[in-house]
Write a protein that holds these residues in place. Structure first.
Motif, short mmCIF file in Angstrom:
data_model
loop_
_atom_site.label_atom_id
_atom_site.label_comp_id
_atom_site.label_asym_id
_atom_site.label_seq_id
_atom_site.Cartn_x
_atom_site.Cartn_y
_atom_site.Cartn_z
N ARG A 1 23.06 -4.56 -21.93
CA ARG A 1 21.58 -4.97 -21.31
C ARG A 1 21.48 -4.70 -19.79
O ARG A 1 22.41 -5.63 -19.12
N ASN B 1 18.86 -5.20 -17.58
CA ASN B 1 17.97 -5.95 -16.67
C ASN B 1 17.30 -6.98 -17.83
O ASN B 1 17.66 -6.83 -19.14
N ASP B 2 16.48 -7.89 -17.39
CA ASP B 2 15.64 -8.77 -18.35
C ASP B 2 14.55 -8.33 -18.87
O ASP B 2 13.66 -8.75 -19.33
N LYS C 1 15.52 -7.26 -24.45
CA LYS C 1 16.89 -7.95 -25.21
C LYS C 1 17.92 -7.15 -25.23
O LYS C 1 19.05 -7.62 -25.16
N PHE D 1 24.04 -8.87 -15.97
CA PHE D 1 23.46 -7.50 -16.61
C PHE D 1 24.48 -6.49 -16.37
O PHE D 1 25.01 -6.63 -15.31
#
Length: 212
Positions: free
Chosen positions: A82, A84-85, A88, A145
């Motif tokens: 993952r 970054n935000d 998911k 991340f």
């Protein structure tokens, strides 16, 4: 004798054709943005170098995406994480392919997400700062991340690059030259760069990249 030789040649050809249709597969557990954990299966003809068919399955449902013609991906590596935000879960494909803004076939990193068993492009990197030799996803700065960590080669010199991906951009935050010939990146709880008879741990801080 000639008829027998012809018959054997035809039989051999049919056998080779049958074998060429056999597929080899690899599978991974990945996260679908809507369905949670699903299975991802990559398939390729037995003699092919690259994977170009991706199938997602869950609870008897499946969807397959085949990359062919001018859309061939030529997947040679897969990593999961993952970056970054924005979503998911990310699937990173190492591909030998053209890119939307760079039409010469090269090694690249393409990022995807999965939505309802469908592969959706997130970020298809045209190129890194230097030509890429290998890559891996790893949270090297401890922010929760993953960064894209790469081995790059330019004018015969190898280096490590660390990149963050966000907002349709990829930014190099650190680089360091390597004084040996690397073969690959690997990870366990730590990140390593390997060469012939050598393995060094990669660490990152405000001072830059450290190898030990």
């Amino acid at each position: 004798m000639k008829k027998k030789s012809l018959a054997l040649a035809i039989l051999l050809l049919l056998v080779l054709l049958a074998i060429s249709r056999i597929e080899t597969t690899v599978s991974y557990k990945v996260i679908d943005e809507e369905l949670g954990e699903v299975e991802m299966i990559l398939a390729k003809p037995i003699f092919a170098r690259f994977y170009n068919k991706v199938t997602f399955t869950k609870d008897g449902r499946s969807k397959t995406k085949t990359f062919d013609g001018k859309y061939k991906l030529n997947i040679y590596k897969v990593d999961l994480g993952r970056v970054n935000d924005e979503n998911k879960f990310d699937i990173a494909f190492g591909v030998y392919s053209i890119a939307p803004w760079h039409r010469t076939p090269s090694k690249r990193v393409f990022l995807y997400k999965v939505v309802d068993l469908d592969l959706k492009p997130k970020f298809r990197c045209s190129r890194l700062i230097n030509p890429m030799y290998d890559f891996i996803l790893f949270d090297i700065d401890g922010d929760g991340f993953d960064e894209v960590v790469s081995i790059e080669k330019y004018k015969g010199v190898y280096s490590i690059g660390i990149y963050k991906q966000y907002d349709m951009l990829i930014e190099r935050i650190a680089t360091r030259k390597i004084d040996f010939r690397p073969t690959k990146l690997s990870k366990d709880k730590k990140l390593y760069i390997e060469g012939i008879n050598i393995m060094k741990e990669i660490n990152f801080s405000k001072e830059g990249i450290d190898l030990k």
